[in-house]
Structures are given as C-alpha cells and as structure tokens.
Design a protein around this motif. Sequence first.
Motif, PDB file in Angstrom:
ATOM      1  N   SER A 165      45.476  45.770  45.167  1.00  0.00           N
ATOM      2  CA  SER A 165      44.420  45.765  44.154  1.00  0.00           C
ATOM      3  C   SER A 165      43.027  45.643  44.765  1.00  0.00           C
ATOM      4  O   SER A 165      42.026  45.899  44.089  1.00  0.00           O
ATOM      5  CB  SER A 165      44.643  44.627  43.155  1.00  0.00           C
ATOM      6  N   ASP A 170      41.976  48.708  39.263  1.00  0.00           N
ATOM      7  CA  ASP A 170      43.013  48.123  38.422  1.00  0.00           C
ATOM      8  C   ASP A 170      43.445  46.757  38.942  1.00  0.00           C
ATOM      9  O   ASP A 170      43.381  46.485  40.139  1.00  0.00           O
ATOM     10  CB  ASP A 170      44.235  49.057  38.364  1.00  0.00           C
ATOM     11  N   ARG A 173      48.499  43.296  38.279  1.00  0.00           N
ATOM     12  CA  ARG A 173      49.546  43.479  37.269  1.00  0.00           C
ATOM     13  C   ARG A 173      49.603  44.923  36.786  1.00  0.00           C
ATOM     14  O   ARG A 173      50.687  45.498  36.638  1.00  0.00           O
ATOM     15  CB  ARG A 173      49.280  42.542  36.087  1.00  0.00           C
ATOM     16  N   GLN A 174      48.428  45.527  36.544  1.00  0.00           N
ATOM     17  CA  GLN A 174      48.387  46.916  36.099  1.00  0.00           C
ATOM     18  C   GLN A 174      48.919  47.844  37.183  1.00  0.00           C
ATOM     19  O   GLN A 174      49.608  48.828  36.892  1.00  0.00           O
ATOM     20  CB  GLN A 174      46.956  47.298  35.707  1.00  0.00           C
ATOM     21  N   ARG A 177      52.610  47.924  37.095  1.00  0.00           N
ATOM     22  CA  ARG A 177      53.100  48.798  36.018  1.00  0.00           C
ATOM     23  C   ARG A 177      52.993  50.266  36.431  1.00  0.00           C
ATOM     24  O   ARG A 177      53.922  51.053  36.215  1.00  0.00           O
ATOM     25  CB  ARG A 177      52.300  48.565  34.739  1.00  0.00           C
ATOM     26  N   ARG A 200      52.929  51.136  28.529  1.00  0.00           N
ATOM     27  CA  ARG A 200      53.852  50.003  28.507  1.00  0.00           C
ATOM     28  C   ARG A 200      55.277  50.416  28.115  1.00  0.00           C
ATOM     29  O   ARG A 200      56.244  50.026  28.795  1.00  0.00           O
ATOM     30  CB  ARG A 200      53.323  48.916  27.568  1.00  0.00           C
TER      31      ARG A 200
END
Length: 309
Positions: A165, A170, A173-174, A177, A200
Amino acid sequence: MKSSAAKIQITGLDDLFGGIPAQVAADQIQELSLRELHPFKEHPFHVADDEKMREMAESVAQYGVLVPGIVRPRPEGGYEIIAGHRRSRASELAGKETMPVIVRDMDDDEATIVMVDSNLQREKILPSEKAFAYRMKLEAIKHQGQRTDFTSGPLGQKWSRDAVSANSPDSARQIQRLIRLTELVPCLLDLVDQDKFPLRPAVEVSYIPMDGQELLYNVIENKSFGPPSMEQAKKLRECSERTELTTSLIIDIISDEKPTPLQVTLKNKCLSQYFPKDYTQKQIEEVILSLLETWKYQQKGAVTDGSNS
C-alpha cells in the motif's frame, strides 16, 4: 497532425506522463531508438489508443517527451520499459524515432515495484489492472523479504500488505480485495471492469472454484439474471464449500430477491396547493405525518366497528 495542445496543462505533466519526476542530471538521460524499447514482461496495464492517447501524441509531436521514461538493459539486447509505456506509444503515434529515457540496472523485484508504483498514478485504471499489478508488487516484496540483502528478518503477511500500500492510492485492505479479483475467471472479471459486478460481491465469488464461477457467468449471461448481491454472493460461497454448485442451485440463490422497499414521491406542484408558500420542508413533513397518524387510527376504528356489527 491537428494540434490540440491548448487542451493540455503544461503544469500537469506529471499527470500526463505518468508521474515520474525528472530530477536527474542531464547526462543521465539518453535518447534511445523506439525499436530498442520493449514492454515490461506481463505488463498488467493496458495501453489503449483512446482520446487521452491521441492528446498525448499531439503534445509529444509539438513539445517532445518532457519527462523521460525509465528502462533497464535486457540480457538479450535492447531495453525493457519500466515506466513509460504510454509515452513510448505516444512517441510512435507522433512519428518520433527516439524517446528520452533513464537507464537503470534493476533486478526483477525492484523493476516490478517501480513499474507498478509509477502506473498507479494514472487517472483511470481498471480494477483488473490494479488487481494483477498489486499481485505482482506483493510477490516482488515477498521475494525481497526472503533475501538478506534487503531485510534482516522474515516478511510477515501484514507487513507485506502494508508495504504494497506504500506509494499506492488504495488502503491495505482494499488492495487485499483487489488481489482476490485475480482469482476470478476472465469473463466475471470483465463484468467488474465494466462496472456490472460490484467489487465486494465479486471478491466473495472469487473463493468459488473456477467451474462454479463459469456456471455463474453462464446463468448471468444466458438466463438474464444480474450479478449476485453481497448476500447472494456469500450464500454461493457457503454452498460451494459444502457441495458442488449446479445451474439450478445458482438460479435458486440469485433469484431470491428481497422485496423492493416502498417509495412514494410527492411532487412540489401537488403539495403547493395544500400548504402556504412560507412552509418549510420540515413543517410539511410534520403535517403529513400527523394526518397519516389520524388516518391510521380512523382505519383501526373502522375495522373494530365492522367486527362488532
């Protein structure tokens, strides 16, 4: 070529050319033939001949490439582009034969991290591009973590996510995903890129085996169902962990829709004939709710009277 350079902010060259600063001495910049420049292996970002590219090509034709690319020598000859794929294409469209670049010696891991970070500054990036780019960066960082010349200790999973990151738009956590999207079959990933499948629910579906994902896509494509909601995606994932998904089971799950909430809209034109002009929206709502309460009790009274007759 017709010029539209007036549409381009010269002060925004970092955005136009990928955000690579030109803070290098002049003798470090070389003019290399475009024929010597080769794309980065498994480059995850598309280089499209769209309107943005045409604008960039027009600017390059008039001003040249003002921010040099970054390349590294290839063992088989020529140079691999680390940052500057769009600039290289724009130079080609502008009829240029060379492009200014900075030549650096980098190993695969270093080159991958620089390539990803430089491209993530672009204005518009598809989810699939981010997904594979972040996965490449994560694998490079993990590989570096296994080398004593880069770190003195083991690289943990959380540390890896935080490192990915860094210099990225982003959150960790994003990014986690987005990396999961690389587990989707291509046809479902295309739906995510087309904004037809929210992120999601797509992440939940990514945990379903490939054959189950393909069945889901066939149901969406051939049975005129929309992609599953978050709740439906969770059910699909849970079912896939217990049993093999079938077409009928998928249809049963994604056709199980909740009733649409009742919405009533009263137009101002209709309301204005019943309320003074100086009434606020809050006052109007209070009057309507008061009248509805009165009506509700009247209806209860009518039911009670009817039952006693």
